[in-house]
Motif scaffolding. Structure first.
Motif, PDB file in Angstrom:
ATOM      1  N   ARG A  13      79.955  64.367  -8.046  1.00  0.00           N
ATOM      2  CA  ARG A  13      78.604  64.149  -7.500  1.00  0.00           C
ATOM      3  C   ARG A  13      77.840  65.463  -7.399  1.00  0.00           C
ATOM      4  O   ARG A  13      76.652  65.530  -7.695  1.00  0.00           O
ATOM      5  N   LYS A  50      76.631  66.447 -10.785  1.00  0.00           N
ATOM      6  CA  LYS A  50      75.508  65.586 -11.182  1.00  0.00           C
ATOM      7  C   LYS A  50      74.203  66.071 -10.574  1.00  0.00           C
ATOM      8  O   LYS A  50      73.181  66.149 -11.243  1.00  0.00           O
ATOM      9  N   LEU A  66      72.487  65.890 -14.110  1.00  0.00           N
ATOM     10  CA  LEU A  66      73.185  65.088 -15.115  1.00  0.00           C
ATOM     11  C   LEU A  66      72.876  63.613 -14.937  1.00  0.00           C
ATOM     12  O   LEU A  66      72.593  63.144 -13.837  1.00  0.00           O
ATOM     13  N   SER A  67      72.980  62.888 -16.036  1.00  0.00           N
ATOM     14  CA  SER A  67      72.807  61.440 -16.035  1.00  0.00           C
ATOM     15  C   SER A  67      74.114  60.783 -16.430  1.00  0.00           C
ATOM     16  O   SER A  67      74.960  61.403 -17.093  1.00  0.00           O
ATOM     17  N   GLU A  68      74.260  59.542 -16.058  1.00  0.00           N
ATOM     18  CA  GLU A  68      75.453  58.802 -16.451  1.00  0.00           C
ATOM     19  C   GLU A  68      75.597  58.845 -17.970  1.00  0.00           C
ATOM     20  O   GLU A  68      74.623  58.669 -18.701  1.00  0.00           O
ATOM     21  N   GLU A  92      82.147  59.282 -11.697  1.00  0.00           N
ATOM     22  CA  GLU A  92      80.718  59.159 -11.383  1.00  0.00           C
ATOM     23  C   GLU A  92      79.879  59.055 -12.658  1.00  0.00           C
ATOM     24  O   GLU A  92      78.748  59.531 -12.690  1.00  0.00           O
ATOM     25  N   ILE A 129      80.292  60.641 -15.407  1.00  0.00           N
ATOM     26  CA  ILE A 129      80.290  61.895 -16.151  1.00  0.00           C
ATOM     27  C   ILE A 129      81.665  62.078 -16.790  1.00  0.00           C
ATOM     28  O   ILE A 129      82.692  61.888 -16.142  1.00  0.00           O
TER      29      ILE A 129
END
Length: 95
Positions: free
Chosen positions: A11, A14, A19-21, A60, A62
């Motif tokens: 997290r 991210k 960052l994005s999924e 998450e 990533i």
């Protein structure tokens, strides 16, 4: 060899790296720093796409991975990436 990325560390990455999924983070061996496994070397992390992932874990959304040509750094060990709430920083521990 094992790669463990704790959820709170994922997290943090991210949020800090926007960052994005579906994004990927490569863990790589770099010259310098204060690594405890091999003197004069440490681990870094960067947003990148895998070519030949040797170790990986998705957390998450990533994809965290280490390329096959870098896994020698953690041979017969475990790499754990966690988040230290007290110091508000990520820790990479090879044990």
């Amino acid at each position: 060899m094992n790669l463990i990325v704790e959820q709170n560390a994922a997290r943090w990455y991210k949020e800090q790296m926007d960052l994005s999924e579906g994004d990927s983070l490569r863990i790589f061996v770099r010259l310098g720093g204060c690594g405890s496994v091999h003197p004069g070397l440490s681990l870094g992390i960067t947003k990148d796409e895998p070519r030949n992932a040797g170790l990986s874990q998705q957390v998450e959304g990533i994809f965290f991975y280490m390329e096959e040509d870098n896994v020698w750094y953690v041979e017969n060990k475990e790499l754990r990436i966690s988040f230290d709430e007290k110091y508000e920083e990520v820790k990479m521990v090879v044990a």
